[in-house]
Design a protein around this motif. Structure first.
Motif, PDB file in Angstrom:
ATOM      1  N   SER A 305      33.574  29.229  78.986  1.00  0.00           N
ATOM      2  CA  SER A 305      34.308  30.187  79.820  1.00  0.00           C
ATOM      3  C   SER A 305      34.124  31.613  79.316  1.00  0.00           C
ATOM      4  CB  SER A 305      35.796  29.824  79.879  1.00  0.00           C
ATOM      5  OG  SER A 305      36.347  29.693  78.589  1.00  0.00           O
ATOM      6  N   LEU A 322      43.253  31.953  90.436  1.00  0.00           N
ATOM      7  CA  LEU A 322      42.484  30.930  89.726  1.00  0.00           C
ATOM      8  C   LEU A 322      43.446  29.884  89.183  1.00  0.00           C
ATOM      9  CD1 LEU A 322      39.617  31.429  87.180  1.00  0.00           C
ATOM     10  CD2 LEU A 322      41.668  30.218  86.439  1.00  0.00           C
ATOM     11  N   ASN A 324      43.457  26.531  86.520  1.00  0.00           N
ATOM     12  CA  ASN A 324      42.774  25.749  85.494  1.00  0.00           C
ATOM     13  C   ASN A 324      43.433  24.381  85.391  1.00  0.00           C
ATOM     14  OD1 ASN A 324      41.373  24.848  83.224  1.00  0.00           O
ATOM     15  ND2 ASN A 324      42.623  26.011  81.795  1.00  0.00           N
ATOM     16  N   HIS A 374      41.402  29.213  80.938  1.00  0.00           N
ATOM     17  CA  HIS A 374      42.027  30.305  81.687  1.00  0.00           C
ATOM     18  C   HIS A 374      42.194  31.551  80.827  1.00  0.00           C
ATOM     19  CE1 HIS A 374      45.265  28.605  79.374  1.00  0.00           C
ATOM     20  NE2 HIS A 374      45.907  29.747  79.522  1.00  0.00           N
ATOM     21  N   ASP A 378      42.367  35.549  81.594  1.00  0.00           N
ATOM     22  CA  ASP A 378      43.498  36.416  81.245  1.00  0.00           C
ATOM     23  C   ASP A 378      42.992  37.741  80.681  1.00  0.00           C
ATOM     24  OD1 ASP A 378      45.713  34.931  81.991  1.00  0.00           O
ATOM     25  OD2 ASP A 378      45.873  33.908  80.069  1.00  0.00           O
ATOM     26  N   ASN A 384      46.091  33.955  87.256  1.00  0.00           N
ATOM     27  CA  ASN A 384      45.794  32.526  87.145  1.00  0.00           C
ATOM     28  C   ASN A 384      46.986  31.717  86.668  1.00  0.00           C
ATOM     29  OD1 ASN A 384      45.542  31.771  84.059  1.00  0.00           O
ATOM     30  ND2 ASN A 384      44.637  33.811  84.280  1.00  0.00           N
ATOM     31  N   TYR A 386      47.432  27.983  84.421  1.00  0.00           N
ATOM     32  CA  TYR A 386      46.883  26.804  83.762  1.00  0.00           C
ATOM     33  C   TYR A 386      47.944  25.723  83.903  1.00  0.00           C
ATOM     34  CZ  TYR A 386      46.255  23.653  79.732  1.00  0.00           C
ATOM     35  OH  TYR A 386      46.164  22.545  78.917  1.00  0.00           O
TER      36      TYR A 386
END
Length: 425
Positions: A305, A322, A324, A374, A378, A384, A386
């Motif tokens: 990632s 997003l 995760n 994730h 960040d 996002n 997670y």
């Protein structure tokens, strides 16, 4: 009568679709967490077998690629153990993975060794520790079993610091270090090769004092191993914004051929959710262009990632949201939402849907935590969540995290919650 028939057909069709979701997820978990995939690590191309399977599923579900194929290659150092790891105590061979672990960064070592026993009293006092170290050159230090809750925070810091020195520092005169533990054996991965090997033994398997140790380790350290992320997308009605689903597909691999860490919950289950969503949107065109990313080398330190966020194949600023998925295979106690308190309005939307539809037992809120892929997003200010499931089996980073014991308890409802949440974004 016609209205009643329509309702019955709707209920039956909904139940059938839900059953299909779990059935497909089960096939994905059973495949990725099978012994044939070598723990999705870096022995016998386990990572590449998994990436190829995911790529084939992306193609089957009609995802487009951002390049000539779905792969984004990158390199990482990694230490591996393709050959049997042998540890004998007083002539008795212990079972790898169940009775002992070798530290993931251990180098090779072979031989028979005497031991120096080190107690917690020794660890807490230089006066006691130094004479023991002076006796340890060329032999093995054994740190005797102790219970952590018997010590203060400061004492534990001292104990852990000394153990860290003995396990990882080249100035330790011993040939190796053994720690006797009363805690569950939990393995890891390593991007470095340490100067000396070390082991953890689950102390309940020992019935006598350690007097003699035989060791045979033959590691393979790869300074520049090539692995990959797997990336696809489905174009939506609105292509100016992107929804992104991510999950890491790698796991710990093998500690020799007899100890395979298959990683059913961590994270074949998260990949199953990723692929289930790809399958869903292959039949239901999404509102927003939707990207699906299966990351490699998460267990090595979020390396896949990190590589992606530093070399994105699409504009990160286009990401509307997003999610995760990491550990998605239980849900008896609901789900935990990392970054829930950061993106409070999105969290409230998620909880409202769950309460209205009664999908999961609870949706728990949590703040930031840099504990999965994730985190790299960040750092790029990408909004996002997670999410991971709660309750059920406790197997984690051990040889018991296997597909036959993973229940997928709330997988269908979890999937439904996510698709409805995305529809309302």
């Amino acid at each position: 009568m016609q209205k009643l028939l329509i309702i019955i057909l709707f209920v039956l069709f909904g139940s059938y679709c839900h059953a299909q979701v779990t059935e497909y997820a089960r096939k994905v978990v059973d495949t990725l967490a099978s012994d044939e995939f070598k723990g999705r690590g870096y022995v016998e191309d386990g990572d590449k077998l998994a990436a190829e399977f995911i790529s084939e599923e992306f193609e089957k579900h009609g995802l487009e690629s951002f390049s000539e194929d779905y792969f984004q290659a990158f390199h990482t150092p990694v230490n591996t153990f393709p050959d049997p790891v042998i540890l004998k105590i007083n002539g008795k061979e212990l079972e790898a993975g169940t009775e002992f672990l070798v530290d993931a960064g251990s180098p090779e070592l072979k031989g028979s060794f005497d031991v120096v026993l080190v107690s917690v009293k020794d660890l807490l006092s230089d006066e006691h520790l130094i004479p023991k170290l002076q006796q340890a050159e060329g032999i093995i230090i054994v740190i005797e079993r102790f219970t952590k809750d018997e010590f203060t925070k400061e004492e534990l810091e001292r104990i852990n610091g000394v153990i860290g020195f003995l396990k990882y520092h080249e100035n330790n005169p011993a040939a190796a270090t053994i720690v006797l533990s009363d805690e569950k054996l939990t393995w890891s991965s390593s991007t470095v090769e340490y100067p000396k090997p070390s082991f953890t033994i689950y102390a309940d398997f020992l019935s006598e004092t350690i007097k003699q140790v035989e060791v045979e380790i033959k590691n393979q350290f790869h300074p520049n191993y090539q692995t990959q992320n797997v990336i696809g997308f489905r174009e939506g009605d609105k292509s100016d914004s992107t929804i992104v689903f991510i999950a890491h597909y790698d796991h710990l691999g093998m500690m020799g051929p007899d100890a395979i860490f298959t990683g059913a919950n961590d994270n074949a289950s998260g990949v199953a959710m990723l692929l289930s969503l790809a399958r869903h949107y292959s039949n239901h065109k999404p509102q927003y262009t939707t990207a699906f990313i299966a990351f490699g080398a998460e267990e090595l330190g979020l390396i896949g990632s990190r590589h992606f966020t530093e070399n994105p194949v699409f504009d990160l600023s286009s990401i509307k949201f997003l999610i995760n998925f990491d550990i998605s295979g239980t849900g008896d106690d609901g789900i935990q939402v990392v970054n829930g308190s950061v993106y409070k309005n999105k969290f409230e939307m998620l909880t409202h849907i769950n309460e209205e539809q009664q999908f999961l037992p609870q949706v728990k809120i949590r703040g930031k935590a840099c504990n999965s892929d994730h985190c790299m997003f960040d750092q790029k200010d990408v909004p996002n969540f997670y999410i991971y499931t709660l309750g059920g089996i406790q197997a984690y980073h051990d040889i018991n995290d296997r597909p036959e014991t993973l229940p997928l308890t709330e997988f269908e409802d979890y999937f439904q919650l996510i698709t409805e949440f995305i529809e309302k974004l």
